[in-house]
Write a protein that holds these residues in place. Structure first.
Motif, PDB file in Angstrom:
ATOM      1  N   UNK A   1       5.518  -2.020  -3.411  1.00 25.48           N
ATOM      2  CA  UNK A   1       4.934  -0.620  -4.468  1.00 25.48           C
ATOM      3  C   UNK A   1       3.478  -0.898  -5.076  1.00 25.48           C
ATOM      4  N   UNK A   2       2.921  -1.988  -4.619  1.00 30.52           N
ATOM      5  CA  UNK A   2       1.727  -2.306  -5.413  1.00 30.52           C
ATOM      6  C   UNK A   2       0.465  -1.316  -4.905  1.00 30.52           C
ATOM      7  N   UNK A   3       0.742  -0.211  -3.973  1.00 30.97           N
ATOM      8  CA  UNK A   3      -0.084   0.723  -3.634  1.00 30.97           C
ATOM      9  C   UNK A   3       0.388   2.230  -4.118  1.00 30.97           C
ATOM     10  N   UNK A   4       1.112   2.126  -5.023  1.00 25.05           N
ATOM     11  CA  UNK A   4       1.726   3.440  -5.499  1.00 25.05           C
ATOM     12  C   UNK A   4       1.293   3.504  -7.009  1.00 25.05           C
ATOM     13  N   UNK A   5       1.140   5.054  -7.309  1.00 25.88           N
ATOM     14  CA  UNK A   5       1.080   5.081  -8.830  1.00 25.88           C
ATOM     15  C   UNK A   5       2.197   5.851  -9.082  1.00 25.88           C
TER      16      UNK A   5
ATOM     17  N   UNK B   1      -2.824  -7.952 -11.150  1.00 30.81           N
ATOM     18  CA  UNK B   1      -2.389  -9.008 -10.047  1.00 30.81           C
ATOM     19  C   UNK B   1      -1.074  -8.621  -9.408  1.00 30.81           C
ATOM     20  N   UNK B   2      -0.043  -8.075 -10.147  1.00 31.87           N
ATOM     21  CA  UNK B   2       1.054  -7.650  -9.574  1.00 31.87           C
ATOM     22  C   UNK B   2       1.513  -6.352  -9.998  1.00 31.87           C
ATOM     23  N   UNK B   3       2.449  -5.573  -9.517  1.00 36.98           N
ATOM     24  CA  UNK B   3       2.992  -4.353 -10.168  1.00 36.98           C
ATOM     25  C   UNK B   3       2.173  -3.336  -9.435  1.00 36.98           C
ATOM     26  N   UNK B   4       2.695  -2.012  -9.584  1.00 36.72           N
ATOM     27  CA  UNK B   4       2.066  -0.840  -8.987  1.00 36.72           C
ATOM     28  C   UNK B   4       0.390  -0.680  -9.461  1.00 36.72           C
ATOM     29  N   UNK B   5      -0.140   0.339  -9.018  1.00 40.81           N
ATOM     30  CA  UNK B   5      -1.607   0.733  -9.668  1.00 40.81           C
ATOM     31  C   UNK B   5      -1.585   1.209 -10.824  1.00 40.81           C
ATOM     32  N   UNK B   6      -0.552   1.753 -11.347  1.00 45.65           N
ATOM     33  CA  UNK B   6      -0.187   2.065 -12.736  1.00 45.65           C
ATOM     34  C   UNK B   6       1.206   2.805 -12.865  1.00 45.65           C
TER      35      UNK B   6
END
Length: 799
Positions: free
Chosen positions: A650-654, A543-548
């Motif tokens: 940054x939620x759409x970055x790995x 729900x929050x944070x980058x992809x990984x």
């Protein structure tokens, strides 16, 4: 309260009221025809006015006090009366079911449901699909509970109408509150019809206010053709103000526009408005900078302030003020006259004594702000609109910092944005002759809030909707739906926002195999990264944070960076942001990452420009510990503020951090034939001596990259030579690389210390460079096969 009466009493009173009005109507006609025409006309007018008032609410919310039922219109009272009577006859507390079924017969409600994307038949099935049992103890106090439930619904309806600042409780609001009476029913509608309360509320707004807005728009168009409103210098009520001709010619009088009803409507921003008014009423330093991103609502707040002033809804010392917005294009014409022009405007403002001067969000404001210092000295309020970038320049002026209060304009919530854009949607449909579904509007808001940062709501959602409408016009479509919105956003930002289609699904399901076509071994790393991407695209991500967020550990040249590049190439359209963290070993290098007044942030600006990307942090262990604190927030929340206070998403970055730490230990444990899990466990324990536990715990995976075997090196070499063969074929040649040449490349390009890192350079020097010279010198003939071999020396020939 009339609904507390006995059902028979309610019916009698209702019918009596109608009968009296019908009697008066008949009597007035009788007097006109038979007795006294003048008295008859008077009685007829009285009856019509009374009838009209009867069909409206008995009291006005914004002007009178009363109980909620007094603010109901005729239709609401009528349906509520029938609901109560039926509930008491049936001895049921299912008042929601009764009311909703009665309401469904009304065209007004059918239109609301249609706008929300629901069929009234489907809606009716859901309402009547279940029964509620009434317990014995409730039966004993049935009437009391019935009245309490009605009171609760009416109170909620009243508060909603008050929030909308309208004078009555519309039938549509009452309908929605009866619907929300049973949470289970709301849940069923969400699941079965994909419609929630927000969509239904927006549908109500369009039905309730759409016709009024359409009529107003058509009236305004007609009026503008025949009547051009003149710009007027308002004189205050005390007749002490003076005209300002030069200022009028170079500005827009917002209070004048508010008096015409052209501006003033606002949703949200209550805190910003209250704080701005508090500053403006101060006797000194009464200047405001409205600071916010483009699209955050700074101009809308300014317009609303003008409406508040015009409506006398401001502190007394702001009564009769004129809020005037400078036009910098006109002011800055003919550079040699600008200073004289500003001085003349200041003279007019000081003389008029009723001006609040506003300046637009424009980089040129910084160049002229010093020249308006005299207005600050004379305590004339100034309002400056500024984006974070423009404020950075304005804050260089000490007097601005000392005499202006910064009011930060934040984003509207998604719910507030939906309400605001629902009203704008009506105008779009009139202007563009196209229908926009509410689901499309809500989708645009959700996607804009997630993917179009740092732009804020409502501006980002508005831009996306207008771009989607434009595409619909180009494609000659009559309806804008949520799928078109998602397609439009994907094209704008190159991020997949729709559920994956067949081609992408196949890529995701076979991602490990596809990656291994470019990367040898390291199955554990490939598997973890692939699973993170699949979870993200399936809609089951965090729900929050980058992809990984991954930490890749291992010796140099084993594929850590190569895997990041491969993921970027296969899934992120080749977009990778690479930072050498060894460059950030000093605490003062934080500014280089997030920016400062003198420099842009490498990290924040890169992610702002490329929000859908692989972020590679090379040699992560080498940066200063204070910098880890920055990444702690990024790993956890998926966002960070740059030095201007702007949020970077940054939620759409790995994110892949690499480290060569403990490489020797990894080699040693492999020689001891330790399992992967044993090595990982021991290395992870040692990592706590380098990284703080709270940082390590934020990684989704800590992955050990094993040293490459000779067989792995040969496979990597063959992969790189395969690329060479494809390039050679494209320019019309064939090539064969003999086994002896391959072995020589491996010998020169591989070492236990540097792994496969030197392979690419070896292939470049031994093969690419030589072939390039020979091809340019026309030493090879197209159509013949080029042979590359090594027999004590490198040989290049054709057969």
């Amino acid at each position: 309260m009339w609904y507390e009466l006995h059902p028979l009493e309610r019916i009698l009173i209702w019918n009596f009221n109608i009968a009296v009005r019908i009697f008066l109507l008949v009597a007035s006609l009788f007097f006109i025809l038979k007795v006294n025409i003048y008295f008859g006309i008077f009685l007829l007018i009285f009856t019509i006015v009374n009838f009209k008032k009867y069909f409206k609410a008995q009291k006005e919310i914004l002007h009178e006090k009363g109980t909620p039922e007094e603010f109901l219109d005729f239709k609401s009272r009528k349906i509520l009366l029938k609901t109560l009577n039926e509930a008491e006859i049936l001895k049921t507390l299912d008042i929601d079911k009764i009311f909703l079924n009665l309401a469904l017969k009304e065209k007004y409600i059918k239109n609301i449901l249609a706008r929300a994307g629901m069929e009234s038949k489907e809606f009716s099935k859901l309402i009547n699909g279940y029964e509620k049992e009434i317990e014995g103890e409730i039966k004993n106090s049935f009437k009391k509970i019935l009245v309490q439930n009605i009171n609760s619904i009416l109170n909620k309806s009243y508060l909603e109408a008050l929030n909308l600042e309208i004078n009555y409780i519309p039938f549509g609001i009452l309908f929605i509150k009866f619907l929300e009476y049973d949470p289970e029913l709301v849940k069923k509608i969400k699941i079965n019809l994909q419609v929630d309360e927000e969509i239904l509320f927006s549908a109500f707004l369009i039905e309730e206010f759409g016709k009024k807005i359409r009529v107003k728009e058509k009236y305004q168009i007609t009026k503008n053709i025949f009547v051009k409103p003149k710009k007027t210098s308002f004189v205050n009520r005390a007749w002490t103000s003076r005209p300002t001709p030069l200022l009028d010619s170079m500005s827009e009088d917002l209070t004048f526009l508010a008096s015409l009803g052209k501006i003033g409507y606002i949703v949200g921003h209550k805190n910003e408005i209250e704080l701005t008014l508090a500053v403006l009423e101060k006797p000194q330093n009464n200047n405001v900078i409205l600071l916010g991103e483009v699209g955050s609502g700074k101009t809308t707040i300014l317009y609303h302030l003008a409406w508040l002033i015009k409506s006398d809804k401001v502190p007394k010392n702001l009564f009769d003020k004129r809020l005037v917005l400078l036009n910098l294009n006109l002011l800055l014409e003919k550079e040699e006259e600008v200073i004289a022009r500003i001085n003349k405007i200041i003279y007019e403002i000081n003389r008029a004594k009723n001006i609040i001067l506003a300046m637009p969000d424009d980089p040129r404001t910084e160049k002229i702000i010093e020249h308006f210092k005299d207005l600050v000295i004379s305590q004339t309020p100034l309002i400056v609109l500024a984006s974070p970038e423009n404020y950075k320049n304005l804050s260089k002026h000490p007097y601005v910092v000392d005499t202006f209060t910064v009011v930060r304009v934040g984003s509207l919530s998604e719910k507030e944005t939906l309400t605001l854009l629902t009203f704008e949607l009506i105008g779009w449909e009139i202007k563009f002759k196209i229908k926009v579904t509410i689901k499309a509007l809500k989708t645009a808001i959700k996607l804009a809030n997630r993917f179009l940062k740092p732009k804020l709501l409502p501006g980002s959602a508005r831009e996306l909707m207008l771009e989607t409408i434009n595409i619909a016009k180009i494609k000659n479509l009559k309806i804008v739906d949520e799928n078109l919105v998602a397609e439009t956003l994907s094209q704008l930002i190159n991020i997949p926002v729709k559920p994956p289609e067949l081609e992408e699904t196949q890529l995701l399901l076979n991602l490990e195999e596809i990656i291994h076509q470019s990367l040898i071994d390291q199955q554990e790393a490939v598997k973890e990264v692939s699973e993170a991407l699949r979870t993200y695209r399936a809609g089951l991500g965090k729900t929050k944070g980058p992809i990984g967020v991954f930490l890749f550990l291992g010796p140099t040249g084993v594929g850590k960076t190569e895997l990041a590049k491969t993921i970027a190439k296969i899934y992120f359209n080749g977009v990778m942001i690479r930072l050498d963290m060894g460059q950030f070993q000093e605490v003062n290098t934080i500014d280089n990452l997030i920016g400062s007044e003198s420099t842009s942030g490498i990290l924040t600006e890169s992610v702002k420009r490329k929000p859908y990307s692989v972020l590679l942090l090379d040699e992560f262990e080498k940066c200063h510990p204070k910098i880890w604190d920055i990444f702690l927030a990024i790993f956890d929340e998926g966002k960070i503020q740059d030095f201007t206070g702007r949020e970077i998403d940054f939620s759409n970055t790995i994110i892949i951090a690499t480290s060569n730490a403990f490489s020797e230990i990894i080699y040693q444990k492999i020689r001891e034939n330790k399992t992967y899990e044993e090595i990982k466990s021991q290395i992870k324990e040692k990592l706590y001596t380098i990284f703080p536990p709270e940082l390590l715990n934020r990684f989704d995976g800590i992955i050990i990259f094993k040293p490459l075997s000779k067989g792995d090196i040969k496979s990597i070499t063959n992969l790189k030579l395969k690329d060479l063969k494809e390039k050679i074929n494209k320019i019309g040649y064939e090539i064969e690389i003999k086994e002896a040449a391959i072995e020589k490349i491996i010998e020169e390009g591989y070492s236990e210390v540097f792994g496969a890192r030197a392979l690419e350079r070896t292939i470049q020097e031994r093969i690419y460079d030589v072939l390039s010279k020979k091809i340019l010198a026309n030493e090879f003939t197209k159509g013949k096969k080029i042979i590359v071999d090594f027999q004590n020396e490198w040989k290049f020939y054709q057969i």
